[in-house]
Design a protein around this motif. Structure first.
Motif, PDB file in Angstrom:
ATOM      1  N   GLY A 132     -11.253   2.012   4.171  1.00 53.63           N
ATOM      2  CA  GLY A 132      -9.963   2.781   4.151  1.00 53.63           C
ATOM      3  C   GLY A 132      -9.560   3.381   5.751  1.00 53.63           C
ATOM      4  O   GLY A 132      -8.515   3.183   5.785  1.00 53.63           O
ATOM      5  N   GLU A 133     -10.852   3.625   6.299  1.00 55.63           N
ATOM      6  CA  GLU A 133     -10.624   4.226   7.736  1.00 55.63           C
ATOM      7  C   GLU A 133     -10.046   2.927   8.779  1.00 55.63           C
ATOM      8  O   GLU A 133      -9.385   3.081   9.514  1.00 55.63           O
ATOM      9  N   HIS A 189      -6.444   2.224   7.219  1.00 58.50           N
ATOM     10  CA  HIS A 189      -5.129   2.967   7.681  1.00 58.50           C
ATOM     11  C   HIS A 189      -5.707   4.251   8.734  1.00 58.50           C
ATOM     12  O   HIS A 189      -4.732   5.288   8.679  1.00 58.50           O
ATOM     13  N   GLY A 190      -6.773   4.434   9.017  1.00 57.95           N
ATOM     14  CA  GLY A 190      -7.176   5.713   9.772  1.00 57.95           C
ATOM     15  C   GLY A 190      -7.571   5.490  11.333  1.00 57.95           C
ATOM     16  O   GLY A 190      -6.719   4.513  11.707  1.00 57.95           O
ATOM     17  N   LYS A 236       0.941  -1.264  -0.270  1.00 57.97           N
ATOM     18  CA  LYS A 236      -0.182   0.033  -0.047  1.00 57.97           C
ATOM     19  C   LYS A 236       0.772   1.207  -0.057  1.00 57.97           C
ATOM     20  O   LYS A 236       0.554   2.328   0.542  1.00 57.97           O
ATOM     21  N   ILE A 294      -7.721   5.008  -0.745  1.00 56.82           N
ATOM     22  CA  ILE A 294      -6.922   3.986   0.060  1.00 56.82           C
ATOM     23  C   ILE A 294      -8.064   2.833   0.449  1.00 56.82           C
ATOM     24  O   ILE A 294      -7.659   1.353   0.386  1.00 56.82           O
ATOM     25  N   SER A 305     -13.038  11.740  10.612  1.00 58.60           N
ATOM     26  CA  SER A 305     -12.181  10.773   9.908  1.00 58.60           C
ATOM     27  C   SER A 305     -10.742  11.207   9.833  1.00 58.60           C
ATOM     28  O   SER A 305     -10.448  12.420   9.829  1.00 58.60           O
ATOM     29  N   GLU A 306      -9.871  10.587  10.124  1.00 62.13           N
ATOM     30  CA  GLU A 306      -8.361  10.852  10.149  1.00 62.13           C
ATOM     31  C   GLU A 306      -7.773  10.905   8.795  1.00 62.13           C
ATOM     32  O   GLU A 306      -6.881  11.518   8.644  1.00 62.13           O
ATOM     33  N   ILE A 307      -8.403  10.225   7.574  1.00 63.23           N
ATOM     34  CA  ILE A 307      -7.765  10.115   6.462  1.00 63.23           C
ATOM     35  C   ILE A 307      -8.438  11.050   5.418  1.00 63.23           C
ATOM     36  O   ILE A 307      -7.963  11.242   4.136  1.00 63.23           O
ATOM     37  N   ARG A 315      -0.584   9.100  -7.601  1.00 59.20           N
ATOM     38  CA  ARG A 315      -2.004   9.651  -7.563  1.00 59.20           C
ATOM     39  C   ARG A 315      -2.342  10.771  -8.649  1.00 59.20           C
ATOM     40  O   ARG A 315      -1.541  11.324  -8.805  1.00 59.20           O
ATOM     41  N   ASP A 341      -8.698  11.058   1.444  1.00 60.06           N
ATOM     42  CA  ASP A 341      -7.890   9.673   0.878  1.00 60.06           C
ATOM     43  C   ASP A 341      -8.773   8.383   1.448  1.00 60.06           C
ATOM     44  O   ASP A 341      -8.476   7.537   0.874  1.00 60.06           O
ATOM     45  N   ALA A 342      -9.740   8.643   2.360  1.00 58.35           N
ATOM     46  CA  ALA A 342     -10.432   7.478   2.490  1.00 58.35           C
ATOM     47  C   ALA A 342     -10.949   6.531   1.560  1.00 58.35           C
ATOM     48  O   ALA A 342     -10.699   5.297   1.561  1.00 58.35           O
TER      49      ALA A 342
END
Ligand code: ZN
Length: 434
Positions: free
Chosen positions: A225-226, A229-230, A127, A414, A405-407, A132, A410-411
């Motif tokens: 995604g979260e 990676h989040g 990953k 990802i 959301s942390e990302i 991008r 990008d969620a």
């Protein structure tokens, strides 16, 4: 232009959807790195969650014997699913080795198709984002135009990376509408004319014959995604709520996405919050989405300024050239505009009231708020939080976190990469082993 598009759509007439299972049948399972046992899946999932692990780590996570774990890891290394390196440290007098996914297994494309944009990342199996790209797009132009645009963006990215298109082995796609997950098709998507039942998977596999393709609803993909990676890494039960042009949610249950019987689980935007409310685009009255999503916030902002209640919104209206967006209402609220503060509080409270019902029903440990409207910020979050806490049972909220959301944006991409990797690895059981 319209004629050209019609002709082009004839060349891409819907065929039977080709699922990844058919794609896999072309491979000999004995040779395929992607056909795995349940134990191998456990090992791969642990590595995807933690990155690198030693054999001792696997034993402690799984409670399997060291011999069983070693046999499994050796098989995955032989098939080039795992890579290994010297950790540089010693365990029990021996140099210990760490294991990770083999980044060189191929390329993955994570595709996030929004109502007005396409975002794509190309990654390896670890990953690492290699490339991008994002372009504006109008999803209403239909699947032929949009999927050709997606294909062109992917091709350009792979060319820029000096890679061969045959190295692309997985494509995950998030789309802004209800998805029949088993077939990879949209079902009567309200904002996507021409997409109903269109065979997205087989169309993409015509462009990229070496890739396994999977399609899911954009909110499910963001939840994944979260999870990968989040903020939700390692969280078993959570609800991801996307607030944008619409409102939807992705449900993670026991660490996996829960899609329901037909793939429509989590479609909370059409829960009725006001029997006397406005008509929603779904045809019903008083849906949460019609009252609290981005367009509703913008509409109420416009009404406030037309009624002469907000000079600050008037400033944004003039600057935009005669319209108001939800983010303008958010910015005006931050400037202290009372009408805007009230609009956002009311939207947050309506969303919070619906989420309180979900919290009582499902008892998640986390609610994650994402999507474009979440950029409005803490005023919206605190109104949602208040709505949830006021109406939920104390036991259901005792360990509940309600966060952004942390990302962020990008969620989607990802999550799409993770969806593609999940889809690539297919478990073979004794009953269907060839
Ligand atoms: Zn509705």
């Amino acid at each position: 232009m319209a004629i050209a598009r019609e002709e082009s759509s004839k060349t891409l007439q819907p065929k039977e959807a080709r699922t990844s299972t058919v794609w896999l049948s072309a491979l000999n399972p004995a040779d395929s790195p992607y056909v795995i046992t349940t134990l191998e899946k456990e090992v791969i999932d642990l590595i995807r969650l933690h990155g690198e692990l030693t054999k001792a780590d696997f034993v402690s996570f799984t409670n399997y014997s060291r011999t069983k774990v070693s046999t499994c890891i050796d098989s995955l290394i032989t098939r080039k699913v795992l890579a290994t390196r010297d950790s540089g440290s010693f365990t029990g007098g021996r140099r210990s080795r760490v294991y990770s996914l083999n980044g060189g297994m191929g390329l993955i494309a994570g595709v996030d198709i929004g109502a007005t944009s396409i975002d794509i990342v190309i990654t390896d199996f670890r990953k690492n984002v290699l490339s991008r790209a994002g372009e504006s797009a109008n999803v209403r132009e239909g699947p032929v135009v949009i999927l050709e645009q997606v294909s062109t963006i992917i091709n350009n990215q792979i060319e820029k990376l000096n890679k061969n298109i045959n190295e692309l082995v997985g494509i995950g796609i998030g789309v802004p509408g209800p998805v029949d997950y088993a077939n990879g098709t949209l079902l009567s998507p309200p904002i996507m004319p021409g997409w109903d039942g269109y065979p997205i998977i087989s169309t993409m596999q015509d462009f990229f014959p070496f890739a396994s393709v999977v399609v899911d609803n954009d909110v499910n993909v963001m939840a994944l995604g979260e999870l990968a990676h989040g903020a939700a890494m390692g969280v078993d039960n959570l609800i991801f709520v996307k607030i944008g042009t619409g409102i939807g949610s992705g449900i993670i249950c026991n660490g996996k996405i829960y899609r329901g019987t037909n793939g429509s689980a989590g479609d909370i935007g059409h829960i009725c919050v006001d029997k006397h409310g406005p008509i929603c685009h779904c045809g019903n009255v008083g849906c949460l989405e019609a009252l609290a999503a981005g367009p509703a916030i913008a509409q109420r902002g416009l009404r406030a300024l037309l009624d002469g209640k907000s000079q600050i919104l008037k400033k944004y209206y003039d600057r935009n050239g005669g319209f108001i967006r939800a983010e303008d209402v958010g910015d005006a609220a931050r400037e202290g505009d009372q009408s805007s503060i009230e609009i956002i509080r009311e939207s947050g409270k309506m969303i919070g009231d619906v989420l309180a019902g979900l919290v009582n029903f499902y008892n998640p440990s986390m609610l994650i708020i994402g999507g474009g409207v979440s950029n409005i910020g803490n005023l919206l979050l605190s109104a949602i939080r208040q709505g949830v806490l006021n109406r939920s049972l104390p036991l259901a909220t005792r360990d509940l976190q309600i966060i952004f959301s942390e990302i962020g944006l990008d969620a989607g991409v990802i999550g799409a990469v993770n969806l593609a990797i999940d889809n690539l690895f297919q478990i073979v059981t004794m009953s269907n082993q060839i």
